[in-house]
Design a protein around this motif. Structure first.
Motif, mmCIF file in Angstrom:
data_model
loop_
_atom_site.group_PDB
_atom_site.id
_atom_site.type_symbol
_atom_site.label_atom_id
_atom_site.label_comp_id
_atom_site.label_asym_id
_atom_site.label_seq_id
_atom_site.Cartn_x
_atom_site.Cartn_y
_atom_site.Cartn_z
ATOM 1 N N GLY A 105 40.830 61.534 3.458
ATOM 2 C CA GLY A 105 42.215 61.856 3.165
ATOM 3 C C GLY A 105 43.202 60.831 3.690
ATOM 4 N N LEU A 106 44.357 60.815 3.038
ATOM 5 C CA LEU A 106 45.482 59.997 3.467
ATOM 6 C C LEU A 106 46.692 60.916 3.563
ATOM 7 C CD1 LEU A 106 46.867 57.306 4.104
ATOM 8 C CD2 LEU A 106 47.171 56.982 1.648
ATOM 9 N N THR A 107 47.316 60.934 4.733
ATOM 10 C CA THR A 107 48.485 61.763 4.962
ATOM 11 C C THR A 107 49.703 60.871 5.160
ATOM 12 O OG1 THR A 107 47.140 63.478 6.004
ATOM 13 C CG2 THR A 107 49.511 63.515 6.460
ATOM 14 N N MET A 108 50.723 61.102 4.343
ATOM 15 C CA MET A 108 51.980 60.352 4.443
ATOM 16 C C MET A 108 53.109 61.342 4.662
ATOM 17 S SD MET A 108 51.555 57.659 1.344
ATOM 18 C CE MET A 108 50.577 58.772 0.367
ATOM 19 N N THR A 109 53.955 61.076 5.633
ATOM 20 C CA THR A 109 55.111 61.935 5.860
ATOM 21 C C THR A 109 56.309 61.473 5.049
ATOM 22 O OG1 THR A 109 55.688 60.620 7.807
ATOM 23 C CG2 THR A 109 54.376 62.619 8.171
ATOM 24 N N GLY A 110 56.241 60.282 4.505
ATOM 25 C CA GLY A 110 57.341 59.713 3.722
ATOM 26 C C GLY A 110 56.983 59.584 2.260
ATOM 27 N N ASN A 111 57.362 58.449 1.670
ATOM 28 C CA ASN A 111 57.267 58.226 0.231
ATOM 29 C C ASN A 111 56.071 57.360 -0.162
ATOM 30 O OD1 ASN A 111 59.768 59.585 -0.105
ATOM 31 N ND2 ASN A 111 60.826 57.715 0.481
ATOM 32 N N LEU A 112 55.565 57.609 -1.372
ATOM 33 C CA LEU A 112 54.551 56.768 -1.993
ATOM 34 C C LEU A 112 55.189 56.144 -3.224
ATOM 35 C CD1 LEU A 112 51.734 55.618 -2.595
ATOM 36 C CD2 LEU A 112 51.155 57.824 -3.651
ATOM 37 N N VAL A 113 55.203 54.799 -3.252
ATOM 38 C CA VAL A 113 55.745 54.069 -4.400
ATOM 39 C C VAL A 113 54.650 53.183 -4.951
ATOM 40 C CG1 VAL A 113 57.475 52.412 -5.200
ATOM 41 C CG2 VAL A 113 58.071 54.084 -3.427
ATOM 42 N N VAL A 114 54.313 53.396 -6.224
ATOM 43 C CA VAL A 114 53.349 52.542 -6.913
ATOM 44 C C VAL A 114 54.187 51.659 -7.828
ATOM 45 C CG1 VAL A 114 51.243 52.449 -8.279
ATOM 46 C CG2 VAL A 114 51.662 54.427 -6.805
ATOM 47 N N LYS A 115 54.289 50.373 -7.475
ATOM 48 C CA LYS A 115 55.214 49.445 -8.147
ATOM 49 C C LYS A 115 54.658 48.926 -9.460
ATOM 50 C CE LYS A 115 58.405 48.455 -4.774
ATOM 51 N NZ LYS A 115 59.579 47.702 -4.616
ATOM 52 N N SER A 116 55.532 48.245 -10.194
ATOM 53 C CA SER A 116 55.140 47.676 -11.482
ATOM 54 C C SER A 116 55.602 46.237 -11.575
ATOM 55 C CB SER A 116 55.780 48.496 -12.606
ATOM 56 O OG SER A 116 57.190 48.397 -12.510
ATOM 57 N N GLY A 117 55.419 45.644 -12.746
ATOM 58 C CA GLY A 117 55.853 44.275 -12.976
ATOM 59 C C GLY A 117 54.772 43.290 -12.582
ATOM 60 N N ALA A 118 55.209 42.121 -12.134
ATOM 61 C CA ALA A 118 54.254 41.076 -11.761
ATOM 62 C C ALA A 118 53.356 41.543 -10.622
ATOM 63 C CB ALA A 118 55.001 39.814 -11.349
ATOM 64 N N GLY A 135 56.966 63.020 1.279
ATOM 65 C CA GLY A 135 58.187 62.514 0.648
ATOM 66 C C GLY A 135 58.082 62.529 -0.854
ATOM 67 N N ASN A 136 58.603 61.483 -1.466
ATOM 68 C CA ASN A 136 58.668 61.386 -2.918
ATOM 69 C C ASN A 136 57.560 60.500 -3.471
ATOM 70 O OD1 ASN A 136 61.077 62.918 -2.918
ATOM 71 N ND2 ASN A 136 62.220 61.083 -2.387
ATOM 72 N N LEU A 137 57.147 60.800 -4.686
ATOM 73 C CA LEU A 137 56.174 59.989 -5.414
ATOM 74 C C LEU A 137 56.911 59.260 -6.523
ATOM 75 C CD1 LEU A 137 53.335 59.055 -6.340
ATOM 76 C CD2 LEU A 137 53.245 61.160 -7.723
ATOM 77 N N THR A 138 56.761 57.924 -6.566
ATOM 78 C CA THR A 138 57.321 57.124 -7.645
ATOM 79 C C THR A 138 56.214 56.256 -8.220
ATOM 80 O OG1 THR A 138 59.479 57.046 -6.554
ATOM 81 C CG2 THR A 138 59.072 55.430 -8.286
ATOM 82 N N VAL A 139 55.924 56.432 -9.501
ATOM 83 C CA VAL A 139 54.976 55.579 -10.217
ATOM 84 C C VAL A 139 55.794 54.840 -11.262
ATOM 85 C CG1 VAL A 139 52.870 55.472 -11.602
ATOM 86 C CG2 VAL A 139 53.096 57.233 -9.834
ATOM 87 N N ASN A 140 56.087 53.574 -11.004
ATOM 88 C CA ASN A 140 56.941 52.793 -11.890
ATOM 89 C C ASN A 140 56.235 52.452 -13.194
ATOM 90 O OD1 ASN A 140 59.085 52.729 -10.070
ATOM 91 N ND2 ASN A 140 58.327 50.888 -9.080
ATOM 92 N N THR A 141 57.023 52.160 -14.242
ATOM 93 C CA THR A 141 56.482 51.740 -15.519
ATOM 94 C C THR A 141 55.574 50.530 -15.308
ATOM 95 O OG1 THR A 141 58.467 52.505 -16.624
ATOM 96 C CG2 THR A 141 57.107 50.926 -17.834
ATOM 97 N N GLY A 142 54.383 50.583 -15.856
ATOM 98 C CA GLY A 142 53.423 49.496 -15.710
ATOM 99 C C GLY A 142 52.458 49.697 -14.553
#
Length: 172
Positions: A105-118, A135-142
């Motif tokens: 397991g992975l425990t995060m108290t904050g945000n997970l951002v999966v970036k996009s682009g280059a 926190g918040n989950l962000t999966v960017n386009t790409g």
């Protein structure tokens, strides 16, 4: 029996001021020990060779722990091979990054951002892993967020925002 009373502030002004300053300083150092960690090699989350204190720096920094901010970049794949924790996690920056959970397991108290682009990020869930996100989950386009092929993985996301612009692969 004689009762002796003191006005602490009046009778001990230097001591009371020092005590007040000490309390303020203790409260202001709560996040002093939070560290930034950047991937500099493909490897396990708990291996010091995987991490640097600076982006593109030399490996050998301590592995991330609860309270740390983590960035997986440089085209590296970091695998969670034991229970792990951090505050915030960014996968991908100007260069690609990949996080792979297996059975741990992975425990995060904050945000997970999966970036996009280059520097597109990729998250791949394990068969029996647990991802706990405070926190918040962000999966960017790409970007890609791939859950496991079984339903035994648990995703707990208590943050308010789940922004999905990239790909969330379907269970098969």
């Amino acid at each position: 029996m004689k009762t002796i009373t003191h006005n602490f502030k009046k009778d001990f002004p230097i001591l009371s001021t020092a005590l007040l300053v000490a309390v303020i300083l203790m409260g202001s150092t709560a996040n002093v020990f939070a560290l930034n960690r950047f991937s500099v090699a493909t490897g396990n989350w708990n291996a010091i060779a995987t991490w640097s204190a600076t982006s593109g720096g030399a490996g050998g920094a301590s592995a991330p722990i609860a309270g740390d901010s983590v960035t997986i970049e440089g085209g590296f794949n970091v695998s969670v091979g034991a229970a792990a924790a951090c505050t915030d996690l960014t996968i991908g920056t100007a260069t690609n990054g990949t996080l792979t959970l297996s059975t741990f397991g992975l425990t995060m108290t904050g945000n997970l951002v999966v970036k996009s682009g280059a520097g597109a990020g990729t998250y791949t869930g394990g068969t029996t892993a647990t991802l706990s996100l405070g926190g918040n989950l962000t999966v960017n386009t790409g970007a890609t967020f791939t859950p496991p092929t079984t339903l035994t993985t648990v995703y707990t996301m208590s943050g308010a925002a789940k922004t999905i612009g990239g790909t969330i692969a379907a269970l098969t």
